[in-house]
Motif scaffolding. Structure first.
Motif, PDB file in Angstrom:
ATOM      1  N   MET A  91       1.842  -4.191  -6.042  1.00  0.00           N
ATOM      2  CA  MET A  91       0.411  -3.991  -5.853  1.00  0.00           C
ATOM      3  C   MET A  91      -0.047  -2.840  -6.751  1.00  0.00           C
ATOM      4  O   MET A  91       0.610  -1.816  -6.823  1.00  0.00           O
ATOM      5  CB  MET A  91       0.129  -3.705  -4.380  1.00  0.00           C
ATOM      6  N   GLU A  92      -1.164  -3.035  -7.376  1.00  0.00           N
ATOM      7  CA  GLU A  92      -1.675  -2.057  -8.343  1.00  0.00           C
ATOM      8  C   GLU A  92      -1.918  -0.683  -7.727  1.00  0.00           C
ATOM      9  O   GLU A  92      -1.594   0.338  -8.326  1.00  0.00           O
ATOM     10  CB  GLU A  92      -2.975  -2.574  -8.971  1.00  0.00           C
ATOM     11  N   THR A  93      -2.475  -0.626  -6.514  1.00  0.00           N
ATOM     12  CA  THR A  93      -2.744   0.660  -5.872  1.00  0.00           C
ATOM     13  C   THR A  93      -1.455   1.432  -5.646  1.00  0.00           C
ATOM     14  O   THR A  93      -1.404   2.644  -5.871  1.00  0.00           O
ATOM     15  CB  THR A  93      -3.484   0.466  -4.529  1.00  0.00           C
ATOM     16  N   ALA A  94      -0.408   0.754  -5.212  1.00  0.00           N
ATOM     17  CA  ALA A  94       0.875   1.428  -4.971  1.00  0.00           C
ATOM     18  C   ALA A  94       1.424   2.008  -6.267  1.00  0.00           C
ATOM     19  O   ALA A  94       1.960   3.117  -6.270  1.00  0.00           O
ATOM     20  CB  ALA A  94       1.879   0.466  -4.346  1.00  0.00           C
ATOM     21  N   GLU A  95       1.286   1.283  -7.361  1.00  0.00           N
ATOM     22  CA  GLU A  95       1.758   1.798  -8.652  1.00  0.00           C
ATOM     23  C   GLU A  95       0.959   3.022  -9.072  1.00  0.00           C
ATOM     24  O   GLU A  95       1.528   4.006  -9.553  1.00  0.00           O
ATOM     25  CB  GLU A  95       1.649   0.704  -9.718  1.00  0.00           C
ATOM     26  N   ARG A  96      -0.358   2.984  -8.875  1.00  0.00           N
ATOM     27  CA  ARG A  96      -1.194   4.139  -9.213  1.00  0.00           C
ATOM     28  C   ARG A  96      -0.884   5.316  -8.302  1.00  0.00           C
ATOM     29  O   ARG A  96      -0.845   6.468  -8.746  1.00  0.00           O
ATOM     30  CB  ARG A  96      -2.679   3.759  -9.135  1.00  0.00           C
ATOM     31  N   PHE A  97      -0.644   5.030  -7.007  1.00  0.00           N
ATOM     32  CA  PHE A  97      -0.284   6.075  -6.058  1.00  0.00           C
ATOM     33  C   PHE A  97       1.033   6.731  -6.474  1.00  0.00           C
ATOM     34  O   PHE A  97       1.135   7.958  -6.542  1.00  0.00           O
ATOM     35  CB  PHE A  97      -0.161   5.489  -4.644  1.00  0.00           C
ATOM     36  N   ARG A  98       2.013   5.905  -6.749  1.00  0.00           N
ATOM     37  CA  ARG A  98       3.335   6.411  -7.136  1.00  0.00           C
ATOM     38  C   ARG A  98       3.238   7.296  -8.378  1.00  0.00           C
ATOM     39  O   ARG A  98       3.804   8.390  -8.416  1.00  0.00           O
ATOM     40  CB  ARG A  98       4.265   5.225  -7.380  1.00  0.00           C
ATOM     41  N   ALA A  99       2.506   6.848  -9.380  1.00  0.00           N
ATOM     42  CA  ALA A  99       2.358   7.636 -10.605  1.00  0.00           C
ATOM     43  C   ALA A  99       1.666   8.962 -10.324  1.00  0.00           C
ATOM     44  O   ALA A  99       2.079  10.007 -10.843  1.00  0.00           O
ATOM     45  CB  ALA A  99       1.579   6.828 -11.650  1.00  0.00           C
ATOM     46  N   LEU A 112      -7.846   6.336  -4.147  1.00  0.00           N
ATOM     47  CA  LEU A 112      -6.881   5.351  -3.645  1.00  0.00           C
ATOM     48  C   LEU A 112      -6.910   5.213  -2.124  1.00  0.00           C
ATOM     49  O   LEU A 112      -6.388   4.245  -1.583  1.00  0.00           O
ATOM     50  CB  LEU A 112      -5.469   5.725  -4.094  1.00  0.00           C
ATOM     51  N   PHE A 113      -7.522   6.179  -1.422  1.00  0.00           N
ATOM     52  CA  PHE A 113      -7.568   6.175   0.035  1.00  0.00           C
ATOM     53  C   PHE A 113      -8.920   5.682   0.543  1.00  0.00           C
ATOM     54  O   PHE A 113      -9.953   5.971  -0.064  1.00  0.00           O
ATOM     55  CB  PHE A 113      -7.350   7.587   0.591  1.00  0.00           C
ATOM     56  N   THR A 114      -8.911   4.994   1.691  1.00  0.00           N
ATOM     57  CA  THR A 114     -10.171   4.687   2.350  1.00  0.00           C
ATOM     58  C   THR A 114     -10.746   5.993   2.907  1.00  0.00           C
ATOM     59  O   THR A 114     -10.020   6.982   3.065  1.00  0.00           O
ATOM     60  CB  THR A 114      -9.979   3.681   3.515  1.00  0.00           C
ATOM     61  N   GLU A 115     -12.017   6.002   3.217  1.00  0.00           N
ATOM     62  CA  GLU A 115     -12.647   7.197   3.776  1.00  0.00           C
ATOM     63  C   GLU A 115     -12.012   7.572   5.117  1.00  0.00           C
ATOM     64  O   GLU A 115     -11.865   8.739   5.437  1.00  0.00           O
ATOM     65  CB  GLU A 115     -14.158   6.979   3.941  1.00  0.00           C
ATOM     66  N   ASP A 116     -11.599   6.557   5.894  1.00  0.00           N
ATOM     67  CA  ASP A 116     -11.049   6.800   7.232  1.00  0.00           C
ATOM     68  C   ASP A 116      -9.518   6.657   7.274  1.00  0.00           C
ATOM     69  O   ASP A 116      -8.946   6.349   8.318  1.00  0.00           O
ATOM     70  CB  ASP A 116     -11.687   5.854   8.240  1.00  0.00           C
ATOM     71  N   VAL A 117      -8.850   6.919   6.173  1.00  0.00           N
ATOM     72  CA  VAL A 117      -7.389   6.793   6.102  1.00  0.00           C
ATOM     73  C   VAL A 117      -6.716   7.575   7.231  1.00  0.00           C
ATOM     74  O   VAL A 117      -7.208   8.624   7.652  1.00  0.00           O
ATOM     75  CB  VAL A 117      -6.870   7.259   4.720  1.00  0.00           C
ATOM     76  N   ARG A 118      -5.613   7.030   7.717  1.00  0.00           N
ATOM     77  CA  ARG A 118      -4.813   7.696   8.760  1.00  0.00           C
ATOM     78  C   ARG A 118      -3.419   7.932   8.183  1.00  0.00           C
ATOM     79  O   ARG A 118      -2.808   7.019   7.647  1.00  0.00           O
ATOM     80  CB  ARG A 118      -4.725   6.833  10.011  1.00  0.00           C
ATOM     81  N   PHE A 119      -2.920   9.151   8.353  1.00  0.00           N
ATOM     82  CA  PHE A 119      -1.604   9.543   7.836  1.00  0.00           C
ATOM     83  C   PHE A 119      -0.717   9.910   9.020  1.00  0.00           C
ATOM     84  O   PHE A 119      -0.994  10.866   9.734  1.00  0.00           O
ATOM     85  CB  PHE A 119      -1.755  10.743   6.890  1.00  0.00           C
ATOM     86  N   HIS A 147      -0.277   0.855   3.973  1.00  0.00           N
ATOM     87  CA  HIS A 147      -1.036  -0.338   4.353  1.00  0.00           C
ATOM     88  C   HIS A 147      -2.325  -0.326   3.535  1.00  0.00           C
ATOM     89  O   HIS A 147      -2.975   0.720   3.424  1.00  0.00           O
ATOM     90  CB  HIS A 147      -1.416  -0.308   5.837  1.00  0.00           C
ATOM     91  N   PHE A 148      -2.724  -1.496   3.039  1.00  0.00           N
ATOM     92  CA  PHE A 148      -3.887  -1.600   2.161  1.00  0.00           C
ATOM     93  C   PHE A 148      -5.008  -2.408   2.817  1.00  0.00           C
ATOM     94  O   PHE A 148      -4.752  -3.434   3.448  1.00  0.00           O
ATOM     95  CB  PHE A 148      -3.488  -2.283   0.849  1.00  0.00           C
ATOM     96  N   ASP A 149      -6.250  -1.939   2.638  1.00  0.00           N
ATOM     97  CA  ASP A 149      -7.383  -2.715   3.127  1.00  0.00           C
ATOM     98  C   ASP A 149      -7.663  -3.878   2.173  1.00  0.00           C
ATOM     99  O   ASP A 149      -6.946  -4.061   1.179  1.00  0.00           O
ATOM    100  CB  ASP A 149      -8.616  -1.824   3.344  1.00  0.00           C
ATOM    101  N   GLU A 150      -8.712  -4.644   2.466  1.00  0.00           N
ATOM    102  CA  GLU A 150      -9.031  -5.825   1.666  1.00  0.00           C
ATOM    103  C   GLU A 150      -9.361  -5.476   0.216  1.00  0.00           C
ATOM    104  O   GLU A 150      -9.185  -6.294  -0.691  1.00  0.00           O
ATOM    105  CB  GLU A 150     -10.205  -6.592   2.289  1.00  0.00           C
ATOM    106  N   ALA A 151      -9.862  -4.265  -0.022  1.00  0.00           N
ATOM    107  CA  ALA A 151     -10.208  -3.829  -1.378  1.00  0.00           C
ATOM    108  C   ALA A 151      -9.013  -3.225  -2.107  1.00  0.00           C
ATOM    109  O   ALA A 151      -9.132  -2.808  -3.256  1.00  0.00           O
ATOM    110  CB  ALA A 151     -11.350  -2.816  -1.321  1.00  0.00           C
TER     111      ALA A 151
END
Length: 137
Positions: A1-9, A22-29, A100-104
């Motif tokens: 998934m593209e987001t995971a690659e960007r996150f990792r980098a 890369l995070f939603t506004e309401d991300v939970r960690f 976990h990734f949202d629809e976007a």
């Protein structure tokens, strides 16, 4: 998934600014050292700032892609597991990041699991000190 690659980098380069979109506004960690999650993009970005200072020799060593239920609402979403190695105060850590990734395609939920117990304790102490120093706890 593209987001995971960007996150990792971004994490490997310790580029906090690159993480913001890369995070939603309401991300939970979900942390291995705190029962309740860190919530919201500003808090999670603050936490990542601390983590980038605390972890020594951080590197991703593998990944798995699939789907999994979220902790917050049990919704099954696209997910990726990133395996990592690092050290904290000289203690070797083995861990995984479950994204976990949202629809976007943005990161909606983030869970970290680490071992061994002695490293978890060192990590908890170092992160708490960093959060206090940054006015986040």
């Amino acid at each position: 998934m593209e987001t995971a690659e960007r996150f990792r980098a971004a994490v490997e380069k310790r580029d906090l600014a690159a993480l913001e979109g890369l995070f939603t506004e309401d991300v939970r960690f979900y942390s291995p050292v705190k029962f309740t999650p860190f919530e919201g993009r500003p808090m999670v970005l603050g936490l990542f700032g601390v983590l980038m200072r605390v972890f020594e020799d951080f590197r991703y060593v593998g990944d798995f892609e699939g789907a999994a239920e979220t902790s917050a609402d049990g919704q099954e979403l696209a997910a990726e597991v990133l395996l990592f190695r690092a050290a904290v105060d000289g203690r070797e850590i083995h861990g995984i990041d479950l994204l976990h990734f949202d629809e976007a395609g943005r990161i909606k939920e983030f869970t970290v699991m680490v071992r061994p117990q002695s490293a978890v304790q060192a990590l908890g102490q170092a992160v708490l000190a960093g959060l206090v120093a940054d006015g986040l706890a």
